[in-house]
Design an enzyme around this catalytic site. Structure first.
Site, short mmCIF file in Angstrom:
data_model
loop_
_atom_site.label_atom_id
_atom_site.label_comp_id
_atom_site.label_asym_id
_atom_site.label_seq_id
_atom_site.Cartn_x
_atom_site.Cartn_y
_atom_site.Cartn_z
N HIS A 159 -20.32 69.33 33.95
CA HIS A 159 -21.54 69.73 33.22
C HIS A 159 -21.17 70.18 31.81
O HIS A 159 -21.84 69.85 30.83
CB HIS A 159 -22.21 70.92 33.92
CG HIS A 159 -23.00 70.56 35.13
ND1 HIS A 159 -24.02 69.64 35.14
CD2 HIS A 159 -22.95 71.04 36.41
CE1 HIS A 159 -24.55 69.56 36.36
NE2 HIS A 159 -23.91 70.40 37.15
N HIS A 186 -16.64 70.50 39.11
CA HIS A 186 -18.06 70.14 39.02
C HIS A 186 -18.70 70.75 37.77
O HIS A 186 -19.28 70.05 36.94
CB HIS A 186 -18.80 70.62 40.28
CG HIS A 186 -20.27 70.36 40.26
ND1 HIS A 186 -20.85 69.28 40.88
CD2 HIS A 186 -21.29 71.04 39.69
CE1 HIS A 186 -22.15 69.30 40.69
NE2 HIS A 186 -22.46 70.37 39.97
N GLU A 187 -18.56 72.07 37.64
CA GLU A 187 -19.17 72.74 36.47
C GLU A 187 -18.49 72.29 35.19
O GLU A 187 -19.14 72.20 34.13
CB GLU A 187 -19.08 74.26 36.64
CG GLU A 187 -19.77 74.83 37.88
CD GLU A 187 -21.22 74.41 38.05
OE1 GLU A 187 -21.90 74.17 37.03
OE2 GLU A 187 -21.68 74.30 39.21
N GLU A 193 -26.13 65.83 36.65
CA GLU A 193 -25.40 65.76 37.93
C GLU A 193 -24.56 64.50 38.02
O GLU A 193 -23.54 64.48 38.71
CB GLU A 193 -26.37 65.87 39.11
CG GLU A 193 -26.97 67.26 39.29
CD GLU A 193 -25.93 68.35 39.50
OE1 GLU A 193 -24.90 68.09 40.15
OE2 GLU A 193 -26.14 69.48 39.00
ZN ZN Z 1 -24.35 70.75 39.14
#
Ligand code: ZN
Length: 499
Positions: free
Chosen positions: A269, A265-266, A295
């Site tokens: 980003h 997830h990170e 997101e």
């Molecule tokens: Zn996030």
């Protein structure tokens, strides 16, 4: 003033602001990673001086004069310069409406609030954190009143995180999701549960760290420019420019999937932040444009790619190398396990089907507190009631309830809806990407390059150059439609649960 002189002054101003941001971000990063417990007040002292300097520089009469001069000569500005002047003027004009002493006091408040939140969460003691949270909500209401007195304060903050977003759009979006997710969840609950025992056991922290780095490399992150740290709550931060990005995770010794999916997830980003066009470094355009688009990228890698069958097959050899015990399971079993659907307490560990229900709880609560319809003191009881109503789970304590997220402690009111929006944007982006990229074949080969190239071409390279809705519409080749997301959920989980 000469136009070229003014442009040089604008470049110098942005470089200086980037330097302040670099220092502020690094002090913050230190605070949540390696700094000893008793040092928050020390950082608060330095951060308040830095934020005061940054505020003075951003709002000085010379800065305003410079920006207004450039704004009056649009014919001499290129596309990037026009957007920079627009964003800077908008921000200066808003900042000037907030009194300096109140602005500085707020910066200090959130540093202290985050510190208190940590302890309150550990002790599961909401009363300890409540006075800080009250001040944070109150300040957000007050600042919204200064900046946009004509607007509802919660609408103001929603728009800050997602340009153009308001309560009416959120209400419509969430009700569209709920009308499809709730029946899907009921059908899943009636089916035999997926066995996810393979994800639990004992997972050595060193091995998890090594596996995290392998995942980061696999997804195309340049480890010379992207670091990995550990924190209570995983996050991504740029230090100074997109040339230095840090992601964090939280290793759980008894659960592999927790950190694994935080890293992916990170990492999503970080890919977005790191791939702004190089000309944008040390300017206001560097990095992602909004939280919703951000997101859409992080949850794209985490779920749409990371929880796909093809991806699990590709990482399986890395997994079994790091954790030999997993060789007792097939990739198919692990894929099913990481997609188990079960209403639960913790948002960051929620499955794809129930995730947006966690977001809806936070949205409802923020909306009512900002409107003065709910008192901060009554927040835990309402939180627990909504978890019962939306997810059917009983919240045993505030640590696993209202104190679980760091966002409110960090002053982020109006941020949560962007998680759900981003999930929905991502599903539609994937459908568009699949028109020209064989995503499954790429994942099977462990070749992220064509996927990343598509995202770079349509999203990442633009940094903050385009408004989020323009960026999204151009990438999608049409309007945003949340039914792509609900159809994706119905199709995927229909297969897994045999519905
Ligand atoms: Zn996030």
């Amino acid at each position: 003033m000469e136009i070229n002189e003014a442009k040089a002054a604008l470049t110098a101003l942005q470089a200086k602001l980037s330097a302040y941001n670099h220092a502020t971000a690094l002090i913050y990063y230190d605070g949540v990673t390696t700094a000893p417990r008793g040092t928050a007040a020390n950082r608060g002292q330095t951060l308040s001086i830095l934020s005061e300097e940054s505020y003075r520089l951003s709002t000085s009469p010379e800065t305003l004069e410079l920006l207004e001069f450039l704004d009056a000569h649009p014919e001499d500005l290129d596309e990037q310069e026009k957007r920079i002047v627009f964003l800077a003027l908008k921000s200066v004009r808003e900042m000037k409406k907030i009194p300096l002493d109140e602005y500085v006091a707020y910066q200090q408040l959130v540093v202290e609030a985050e510190d208190v939140w940590h302890t309150a969460k550990e002790k599961s003691d909401f009363a300890m954190f409540a006075p800080y949270l009250e001040k944070i909500f109150e300040t957000n209401r007050r600042f919204a009143g200064y900046c946009a007195p004509e607007k509802d304060p919660y609408d103001y903050w929603l728009d800050q995180y997602e340009d153009g977003l308001d309560r009416a759009q959120c209400d419509a979006f969430f009700s569209a999701l709920r009308s499809r997710i709730v029946p899907l969840l009921q059908k899943i609950a009636a089916r035999p549960q997926v066995d996810d025992a393979c994800l639990y056991g004992s997972f050595d922290e060193q091995a998890q760290h090594k596996f995290s780095l392998a995942l980061m490399k696999l997804m195309g992150l340049d480890l010379d420019h992207c670091g990995l740290g550990t924190t209570e709550h995983p996050f991504t931060i740029s230090l100074g420019s997109h040339h230095d990005v840090r992601i964090t995770t939280n290793f759980k010794a008894d659960c592999l999937a927790s950190s694994m999916y935080s890293v992916i997830h990170e990492g999503g980003h970080a890919l977005y932040d790191m791939n702004s066009d190089d000309s944008m470094a040390y300017t206001l355009l560097d990095g992602g444009v909004s939280m919703g688009i951000h997101e859409s990228q992080s949850r794209f890698y985490e779920n749409l790619l990371g929880r796909s069958r093809a991806f699990v097959e590709t990482v399986y050899p890395h997994m079994t190398e790091a954790f030999p015990g997993l060789a007792a399971y097939t990739p198919e079993q692990i894929w099913r396990a990481v997609n188990r659907v079960e209403p639960s307490l913790i948002r960051t560990e929620a499955d794809e089907v129930t995730y947006c229900l966690h977001v809806m709880v936070r949205y409802e609560l923020e909306k009512r507190i900002m409107a003065g319809e709910l008192a901060v003191a009554d927040l835990p009881a309402e939180w627990n009631r909504l978890y019962r109503e939306y997810l059917g789970v009983e919240v045993p304590n505030d640590r696993e309830g209202v104190l679980q997220d760091s966002h409110w402690a960090g002053g982020m009111i109006g941020y949560f809806p962007s998680y759900a929006l981003g999930s929905a944007y991502g599903a539609q982006l994937l459908a568009k990407m699949k028109e020209t990229v064989d995503v499954d074949a790429c994942l099977r080969k462990g070749d992220f390059a064509p996927i990343n190239a598509w995202n770079r071409e349509h999203i990442w390279q633009y940094g903050c150059l385009r408004k989020p809705d323009e960026l999204l519409t151009a990438a999608l080749g049409g309007a945003f439609d949340p039914s792509y997301y609900t159809e994706y959920l119905e199709h995927k989980f229909g297969e897994i649960y045999g519905i």
